[in-house]
Design a protein around this motif. Sequence first.
Motif, PDB file in Angstrom:
ATOM      1  N   LYS A  71       0.830  -1.206   0.000  1.00 41.38           N
ATOM      2  CA  LYS A  71       0.000   0.000   0.000  1.00 41.38           C
ATOM      3  C   LYS A  71       0.866   1.257   0.000  1.00 41.38           C
ATOM      4  CE  LYS A  71      -4.058  -1.960   2.119  1.00 41.38           C
ATOM      5  NZ  LYS A  71      -4.929  -2.021   3.271  1.00 41.38           N
ATOM      6  N   ASN A  72       1.833   1.313   0.891  1.00 39.92           N
ATOM      7  CA  ASN A  72       2.727   2.469   0.990  1.00 39.92           C
ATOM      8  C   ASN A  72       4.167   1.981   1.018  1.00 39.92           C
ATOM      9  OD1 ASN A  72       0.751   4.613   1.268  1.00 39.92           O
ATOM     10  ND2 ASN A  72       0.257   3.645   3.226  1.00 39.92           N
ATOM     11  N   PRO A  73       4.703   1.615  -0.146  1.00 35.42           N
ATOM     12  CA  PRO A  73       6.074   1.086  -0.145  1.00 35.42           C
ATOM     13  C   PRO A  73       7.096   2.162   0.213  1.00 35.42           C
ATOM     14  CG  PRO A  73       5.316   1.425  -2.389  1.00 35.42           C
ATOM     15  CD  PRO A  73       4.142   1.709  -1.486  1.00 35.42           C
ATOM     16  N   PRO A  74       8.220   1.746   0.794  1.00 41.82           N
ATOM     17  CA  PRO A  74       9.314   2.696   1.002  1.00 41.82           C
ATOM     18  C   PRO A  74       9.832   3.168  -0.357  1.00 41.82           C
ATOM     19  CG  PRO A  74       9.818   0.528   1.961  1.00 41.82           C
ATOM     20  CD  PRO A  74       8.543   0.406   1.207  1.00 41.82           C
ATOM     21  N   LEU A  75      10.697   4.154  -0.357  1.00 39.39           N
ATOM     22  CA  LEU A  75      11.354   4.534  -1.607  1.00 39.39           C
ATOM     23  C   LEU A  75      11.978   3.274  -2.187  1.00 39.39           C
ATOM     24  CD1 LEU A  75      13.233   7.873  -0.788  1.00 39.39           C
ATOM     25  CD2 LEU A  75      11.124   7.567  -2.070  1.00 39.39           C
ATOM     26  N   THR A  76      11.879   3.121  -3.495  1.00 40.33           N
ATOM     27  CA  THR A  76      12.331   1.890  -4.133  1.00 40.33           C
ATOM     28  C   THR A  76      13.285   2.178  -5.283  1.00 40.33           C
ATOM     29  OG1 THR A  76      10.237   0.809  -3.581  1.00 40.33           O
ATOM     30  CG2 THR A  76      11.559  -0.210  -5.311  1.00 40.33           C
ATOM     31  N   VAL A  77      14.398   1.452  -5.299  1.00 43.54           N
ATOM     32  CA  VAL A  77      15.345   1.470  -6.403  1.00 43.54           C
ATOM     33  C   VAL A  77      15.341   0.069  -6.997  1.00 43.54           C
ATOM     34  CG1 VAL A  77      17.762   1.705  -7.080  1.00 43.54           C
ATOM     35  CG2 VAL A  77      16.797   3.243  -5.347  1.00 43.54           C
ATOM     36  N   ILE A  78      15.014  -0.027  -8.265  1.00 41.97           N
ATOM     37  CA  ILE A  78      15.051  -1.315  -8.953  1.00 41.97           C
ATOM     38  C   ILE A  78      16.508  -1.625  -9.306  1.00 41.97           C
ATOM     39  CG2 ILE A  78      14.362  -2.578 -11.034  1.00 41.97           C
ATOM     40  CD1 ILE A  78      12.004  -2.091  -9.146  1.00 41.97           C
ATOM     41  N   THR A  79      16.933  -2.857  -9.024  1.00 39.41           N
ATOM     42  CA  THR A  79      18.281  -3.320  -9.389  1.00 39.41           C
ATOM     43  C   THR A  79      18.101  -4.613 -10.168  1.00 39.41           C
ATOM     44  OG1 THR A  79      18.509  -4.519  -7.296  1.00 39.41           O
ATOM     45  CG2 THR A  79      19.369  -2.275  -7.357  1.00 39.41           C
ATOM     46  N   THR A  80      18.321  -4.565 -11.464  1.00 41.22           N
ATOM     47  CA  THR A  80      18.036  -5.717 -12.303  1.00 41.22           C
ATOM     48  C   THR A  80      18.954  -5.761 -13.515  1.00 41.22           C
ATOM     49  OG1 THR A  80      16.271  -6.862 -13.524  1.00 41.22           O
ATOM     50  CG2 THR A  80      16.263  -4.459 -13.608  1.00 41.22           C
ATOM     51  N   ALA A  81      19.057  -6.930 -14.112  1.00 41.85           N
ATOM     52  CA  ALA A  81      19.814  -7.084 -15.353  1.00 41.85           C
ATOM     53  C   ALA A  81      18.942  -6.812 -16.571  1.00 41.85           C
ATOM     54  CB  ALA A  81      20.388  -8.494 -15.431  1.00 41.85           C
ATOM     55  N   TYR A  82      17.658  -6.578 -16.359  1.00 41.53           N
ATOM     56  CA  TYR A  82      16.701  -6.440 -17.453  1.00 41.53           C
ATOM     57  C   TYR A  82      16.272  -4.991 -17.657  1.00 41.53           C
ATOM     58  CZ  TYR A  82      16.540 -11.428 -16.687  1.00 41.53           C
ATOM     59  OH  TYR A  82      16.892 -12.743 -16.521  1.00 41.53           O
ATOM     60  N   ARG A  83      16.649  -4.423 -18.783  1.00 39.96           N
ATOM     61  CA  ARG A  83      16.276  -3.039 -19.105  1.00 39.96           C
ATOM     62  C   ARG A  83      14.795  -2.891 -19.451  1.00 39.96           C
ATOM     63  NH1 ARG A  83      20.638   0.229 -20.032  1.00 39.96           N
ATOM     64  NH2 ARG A  83      22.643  -0.827 -20.156  1.00 39.96           N
ATOM     65  N   GLU A  84      14.179  -3.977 -19.931  1.00 42.12           N
ATOM     66  CA  GLU A  84      12.832  -3.860 -20.501  1.00 42.12           C
ATOM     67  C   GLU A  84      11.731  -3.527 -19.494  1.00 42.12           C
ATOM     68  OE1 GLU A  84      13.686  -8.389 -20.320  1.00 42.12           O
ATOM     69  OE2 GLU A  84      14.802  -6.592 -20.796  1.00 42.12           O
ATOM     70  N   TYR A  85      12.016  -3.607 -18.191  1.00 44.96           N
ATOM     71  CA  TYR A  85      10.991  -3.281 -17.193  1.00 44.96           C
ATOM     72  C   TYR A  85      11.060  -1.817 -16.731  1.00 44.96           C
ATOM     73  CZ  TYR A  85      10.594  -8.356 -16.808  1.00 44.96           C
ATOM     74  OH  TYR A  85      10.431  -9.690 -17.074  1.00 44.96           O
ATOM     75  N   ALA A  86      11.990  -1.059 -17.259  1.00 47.96           N
ATOM     76  CA  ALA A  86      12.218   0.301 -16.768  1.00 47.96           C
ATOM     77  C   ALA A  86      10.969   1.164 -16.834  1.00 47.96           C
ATOM     78  CB  ALA A  86      13.367   0.964 -17.534  1.00 47.96           C
ATOM     79  N   VAL A  94       9.018   4.285  -8.540  1.00 47.19           N
ATOM     80  CA  VAL A  94      10.378   3.984  -8.097  1.00 47.19           C
ATOM     81  C   VAL A  94      11.238   5.232  -8.263  1.00 47.19           C
ATOM     82  CG1 VAL A  94      10.154   1.542  -8.690  1.00 47.19           C
ATOM     83  CG2 VAL A  94      11.238   3.093 -10.312  1.00 47.19           C
ATOM     84  N   ILE A  95      12.226   5.358  -7.407  1.00 48.46           N
ATOM     85  CA  ILE A  95      13.068   6.556  -7.451  1.00 48.46           C
ATOM     86  C   ILE A  95      14.191   6.421  -8.472  1.00 48.46           C
ATOM     87  CG2 ILE A  95      14.589   5.885  -5.546  1.00 48.46           C
ATOM     88  CD1 ILE A  95      14.327   8.962  -4.732  1.00 48.46           C
ATOM     89  N   ASP A  96      14.598   5.163  -8.766  1.00 49.23           N
ATOM     90  CA  ASP A  96      15.638   4.961  -9.760  1.00 49.23           C
ATOM     91  C   ASP A  96      15.610   3.513 -10.240  1.00 49.23           C
ATOM     92  OD1 ASP A  96      17.737   5.571 -11.470  1.00 49.23           O
ATOM     93  OD2 ASP A  96      18.977   6.468  -9.912  1.00 49.23           O
ATOM     94  N   TYR A  97      16.307   3.283 -11.345  1.00 47.31           N
ATOM     95  CA  TYR A  97      16.344   1.970 -11.993  1.00 47.31           C
ATOM     96  C   TYR A  97      17.792   1.705 -12.364  1.00 47.31           C
ATOM     97  CZ  TYR A  97      14.521  -1.770 -15.046  1.00 47.31           C
ATOM     98  OH  TYR A  97      14.209  -2.973 -15.632  1.00 47.31           O
TER      99      TYR A  97
END
Length: 133
Positions: A71-86, A94-97
Amino acid sequence: MKVRCLIIDDEPLAIKVLEKYIEEVNDFECVGSCGSAVEAIQFLSEQPVDLIFLDINMPKLSGIEFLETMKNPPLTVITTAYREYAAESYDYDVIDYLVKPIELPRFFRMVNKVTSRLKIPSKIIPAQETDKV
């Protein structure tokens, strides 16, 4: 005030590198790591965090599915090998990818975004190594 960080990733090496990067930032503190989103749900029910580093491709529950459950996630940074979800990830504010392998200068740019959003001054310690996730 230290930014309380949680790493959610099913790759132990990725967790280790992110922990090392977080140590380079005076205002950041890694309070835990989870090998799955399911494990993270339990962790977050017991401990508040300010920032999560979230992998997307994980067993049982993907990072995107995990964000959908909150419902209220913390600030989120995605860390992934996959560019296609950006593009899709920004639907979840999300704050960054960060695309793996994550380089330290790119990590520090993310730190600046986070500290700006939280309105705290950042004191980044220059790193001596150039490890990548």
